[in-house]
Design a protein around this motif. Sequence first.
Motif, PDB file in Angstrom:
ATOM      1  N   UNK A  71       7.997  -1.242  30.767  1.00 44.31           N
ATOM      2  CA  UNK A  71       8.171  -2.678  30.991  1.00 44.31           C
ATOM      3  C   UNK A  71       9.509  -3.165  30.413  1.00 44.31           C
ATOM      4  N   UNK A  72       9.876  -2.640  29.239  1.00 45.34           N
ATOM      5  CA  UNK A  72      11.179  -2.999  28.657  1.00 45.34           C
ATOM      6  C   UNK A  72      12.315  -2.566  29.593  1.00 45.34           C
ATOM      7  N   UNK A  73      12.096  -1.458  30.303  1.00 47.69           N
ATOM      8  CA  UNK A  73      13.109  -0.961  31.236  1.00 47.69           C
ATOM      9  C   UNK A  73      13.242  -1.866  32.456  1.00 47.69           C
ATOM     10  N   UNK A  74      12.078  -2.260  33.015  1.00 49.15           N
ATOM     11  CA  UNK A  74      12.146  -3.019  34.280  1.00 49.15           C
ATOM     12  C   UNK A  74      12.329  -4.523  34.073  1.00 49.15           C
ATOM     13  N   UNK A  75      12.138  -4.991  32.843  1.00 51.42           N
ATOM     14  CA  UNK A  75      12.282  -6.428  32.600  1.00 51.42           C
ATOM     15  C   UNK A  75      13.296  -6.686  31.475  1.00 51.42           C
ATOM     16  N   UNK A  76      14.578  -6.752  31.844  1.00 51.57           N
ATOM     17  CA  UNK A  76      15.626  -6.901  30.825  1.00 51.57           C
ATOM     18  C   UNK A  76      15.592  -8.242  30.080  1.00 51.57           C
ATOM     19  N   UNK A  77      14.712  -9.139  30.515  1.00 46.51           N
ATOM     20  CA  UNK A  77      14.583 -10.439  29.843  1.00 46.51           C
ATOM     21  C   UNK A  77      13.490 -10.411  28.767  1.00 46.51           C
ATOM     22  N   UNK A  78      12.803  -9.289  28.609  1.00 44.54           N
ATOM     23  CA  UNK A  78      11.624  -9.215  27.735  1.00 44.54           C
ATOM     24  C   UNK A  78      11.975  -8.623  26.371  1.00 44.54           C
TER      25      UNK A  78
END
Length: 308
Positions: free
Chosen positions: A236-243
């Motif tokens: 998820x950290x990889x696919x969501x750079x806003x997280x």
Amino acid sequence: MKILLATEKPFAAQAVLEIKEIVADAGYDFVVLEKYTGKAQLLAAVKDVDGIIIRSDIIDEEVMAAAPQLKIVIRAGAGYDNVSLDAATQRGICVMNTPGQNANAVAELALGLMVFAIRNFYDGSSGTELLGKRLGIHAYGNVGRNVARIAKGFGMEVYAYDAFCPAEVIEKDGVKPLSSAEELYSACQYVSLHIPATAETKNSINLALLERLPSKAMLINTARKEVINEAELEKFLEIRPDFKYLTDITPGNDAVLKEKFPKRYFSTPKKMGAQTAEANINAGLAAARQMASFFQSGDERFRVNGKG
Ligand code: 3PG
């Protein structure tokens, strides 16, 4: 009667002094094992004790077997996933915790981590504010309630989901109850985790749940490592750079997360939530009083394991 305080992560000195006083006033011997580096030290220390006060220290079948006189284990804190409850029940050992005693300390750290993250880890760049933002509290126990109180001071809009806490109880605190974790993660930019580690919750914070989070989301974990599906969190950290993910419990993939996401991932070097003088004194003294009361009058009010 001999009582052992076994804390790999030591309490503040004042807490130890005051615990000693309560145990001595009750007429029992008191021994302290702090900062131990291996299980062998714990096994040796328990051999002639009647009661043990611990923090996150592991009390399993082997430790119990090494303590033939042991009658009670008190976890000075909230979570008791570090104690083998079934083994204790089989051996007639009572296990207790001290609910609520360190809750404010953990809640303050949760908000502190949030501020640290929205100010970009204090790197000097322009950040954002908590005022008016939505906070989702995942599990509304003692820590969750304190998080709600402090977050309202910041002017956050506070939501909570708790499978076991009635909606009216949550509402009474001016917090909006939601009916599922899915709803909570969909509604809130900030989520603070306070679920215990149980067979049901282990790995339950997974990709499907995280993907519900709105943009610029943040997950704060001051609960337990085991509740996170670590591989899916990394994805998820990889696919969501806003997280952003901030945790008080070092994950198994800490080194990878640190290297890959230095501006969006932070882990405290050691679990710090309950590591304040106040929390140590509150939880440690409660444990000592519960211990005395158990031996003096059979008081089992805070028992968490079955009687067998
Ligand atoms: C708790 O369950 O009480 C907290 O996680 C604190 O744990 P600690 O006493 O190991 O700091």
